[in-house]
Write a protein that holds these residues in place. Structure first.
Motif, PDB file in Angstrom:
ATOM      1  N   PHE A 186       0.837  -1.196   0.000  1.00 55.81           N
ATOM      2  CA  PHE A 186       0.000   0.000   0.000  1.00 55.81           C
ATOM      3  C   PHE A 186       0.879   1.255   0.000  1.00 55.81           C
ATOM      4  O   PHE A 186       0.598   2.237  -0.695  1.00 55.81           O
ATOM      5  N   LEU A 227      -2.983  10.477   7.314  1.00 55.73           N
ATOM      6  CA  LEU A 227      -3.325   9.302   8.123  1.00 55.73           C
ATOM      7  C   LEU A 227      -2.116   8.405   8.396  1.00 55.73           C
ATOM      8  O   LEU A 227      -1.994   7.844   9.484  1.00 55.73           O
ATOM      9  N   HIS A 228      -1.241   8.253   7.380  1.00 58.00           N
ATOM     10  CA  HIS A 228      -0.224   7.197   7.476  1.00 58.00           C
ATOM     11  C   HIS A 228       1.205   7.701   7.363  1.00 58.00           C
ATOM     12  O   HIS A 228       2.127   6.912   7.524  1.00 58.00           O
ATOM     13  N   LEU A 276      -7.552  16.702   7.935  1.00 58.28           N
ATOM     14  CA  LEU A 276      -8.461  15.610   7.607  1.00 58.28           C
ATOM     15  C   LEU A 276      -9.895  16.069   7.745  1.00 58.28           C
ATOM     16  O   LEU A 276     -10.242  16.801   8.680  1.00 58.28           O
ATOM     17  N   VAL A 334     -13.367  14.152   8.097  1.00 63.14           N
ATOM     18  CA  VAL A 334     -13.915  12.808   8.291  1.00 63.14           C
ATOM     19  C   VAL A 334     -15.420  12.823   8.048  1.00 63.14           C
ATOM     20  O   VAL A 334     -16.154  13.538   8.720  1.00 63.14           O
ATOM     21  N   VAL A 369     -12.208   9.240   3.887  1.00 63.82           N
ATOM     22  CA  VAL A 369     -11.762  10.492   4.494  1.00 63.82           C
ATOM     23  C   VAL A 369     -11.206  11.415   3.405  1.00 63.82           C
ATOM     24  O   VAL A 369     -10.595  10.964   2.450  1.00 63.82           O
ATOM     25  N   PRO A 373      -4.809  -1.256   6.910  1.00 64.81           N
ATOM     26  CA  PRO A 373      -5.584  -0.073   6.529  1.00 64.81           C
ATOM     27  C   PRO A 373      -6.278  -0.253   5.186  1.00 64.81           C
ATOM     28  O   PRO A 373      -5.788  -0.959   4.302  1.00 64.81           O
ATOM     29  N   ALA A 386     -12.595   7.712  10.470  1.00 64.54           N
ATOM     30  CA  ALA A 386     -11.222   7.313  10.143  1.00 64.54           C
ATOM     31  C   ALA A 386     -10.819   6.201  11.096  1.00 64.54           C
ATOM     32  O   ALA A 386     -10.019   6.379  11.999  1.00 64.54           O
ATOM     33  N   ILE A 404      -9.032   3.567  11.025  1.00 63.27           N
ATOM     34  CA  ILE A 404      -7.670   3.051  11.191  1.00 63.27           C
ATOM     35  C   ILE A 404      -6.935   3.863  12.253  1.00 63.27           C
ATOM     36  O   ILE A 404      -6.179   3.307  13.070  1.00 63.27           O
ATOM     37  N   ARG A 405      -7.183   5.158  12.268  1.00 60.28           N
ATOM     38  CA  ARG A 405      -6.574   6.024  13.279  1.00 60.28           C
ATOM     39  C   ARG A 405      -7.130   5.699  14.664  1.00 60.28           C
ATOM     40  O   ARG A 405      -6.409   5.597  15.652  1.00 60.28           O
ATOM     41  N   ARG A 409      -5.767   2.369  15.922  1.00 60.12           N
ATOM     42  CA  ARG A 409      -4.383   2.527  16.353  1.00 60.12           C
ATOM     43  C   ARG A 409      -4.342   3.149  17.755  1.00 60.12           C
ATOM     44  O   ARG A 409      -3.632   2.673  18.645  1.00 60.12           O
TER      45      ARG A 409
END
Lengths: 207, 207
Positions: A157, A174-175, A191, A193, A198, B112, B135, B137-138, B141
């Motif tokens: 990814f 996000l990443h 961001l 949401v 997103v 993700p 969101a 995935i956030r 985490r």
């Protein structure tokens, strides 16, 4: 291994114009390039920026104003394999992800990008040539097969996620934890949401 | 390991409506589910479909009409860990990609999805609860970190690539070789190659 990182200094990410102004896009593209160079360095390989014009960056820069495909094939013909190519707009790239591409033992290794592109490529066969137009991942796969080579595909990814469109910036926020992510935070891109994927709002509260 | 595959039988992929009619979207969603079940089987694990209503599929089906988050947390509370969740709209999933998620030794493993979602999740800690809104995935985490657990992240394009929007179908045609890809080909959905990211044209030559 030598890793070419093509960088177009003349056309910086025009599809991001709904969110970022021209000078912002140029700065952001430079931050993404730095992230890619850092990831290549962390993977223990040597980056060589292939730029359309002079560039101030902490890596060797080869200036070649030909189109991308011709410029890469020129290096392939002159220097021969092994040679890797990694695109410059991968702000989620990490040393670990780049290692999965560069350290994979296969004559041709391909890392697909979103939307049919080829974001990473390793060439260890002298007859192979690249073609970055259109659905290049399909064309590169076929070109390998035409040489009787089974291309190895890297399922990442972080390498697939090139940044072209405003929605892609959300992935960076996000990443990412490199210079591109930091640049976005400093610029005030945030961001947004909602129920679906997103998105982001631009520095001015837009887009 | 037991792998929950949530499937909403009532709302099949409405964002694909510019390209596919309602009955087509339902059939295509079922084909994607079959691909995910095949990938879990190829990885050597046991799928358990968590559906909002009765469903004809070659796997055990648990019917629970609660919203996704509540339904998964109910199973977590009742059965306890280890438990995995994999979303049903991953037509590029392979046994190899699913193994990278399920066989990773960590208390919390996250894969993700594009746009901030969580497409895959392994829970080996009894205190962890899921929340698939926004969101996620956030949030997942942070939820792991709040339990003093370092979540392991799986870097997979095949697991990130959930299908929600018409452009996503291009990825299925480019990289898929399962039932969903075959369904699209049979339906006459075709790649449309332009200068940017590849798109599709619908069965009727649209969208």
């Amino acid at each position: 291994m030598r890793v070419l990182v093509p960088f177009d200094a003349t056309d910086s990410k025009s599809r991001l114009s709904p969110v970022l102004a021209a000078d912002e896009r140029r700065d952001f593209a430079a931050a993404m390039l730095e992230d890619v160079l850092d990831a290549i360095d962390a993977a223990g390989h040597d980056a060589d920026v292939l730029a359309t014009g002079p560039l101030d960056v902490d890596a060797p820069v080869t200036v070649n104003d030909r189109p991308l495909t011709a410029a890469v094939n020129h290096v392939l013909a002159e220097a021969g394999p092994p040679l890797a190519v990694l695109v410059a707009d991968l702000p989620l790239a990490t040393g670990r992800a780049v290692s999965r591409l560069l350290d994979r033992a296969a004559p041709i290794v391909l890392a697909p990008g979103l939307g049919g592109g080829t974001n990473g490529l390793v060439v260890r066969d002298a007859a192979f040539r690249v073609d970055f137009h259109g659905a290049s991942i399909r064309d590169h796969r076929r070109a390998a097969e035409a040489l009787d080579l089974e291309p190895a595909m890297v399922d990442s990814f972080r390498l697939a996620m090139d940044v072209d469109e405003p929605g892609d910036l959300a992935e960076v926020l996000l990443h990412g934890d490199g210079q591109a992510a930091e640049w976005l935070l400093d610029a005030g891109v945030e961001l947004s949401v909602t129920d679906g994927r997103v998105d982001v709002t631009g520095p001015d509260g837009g887009p």
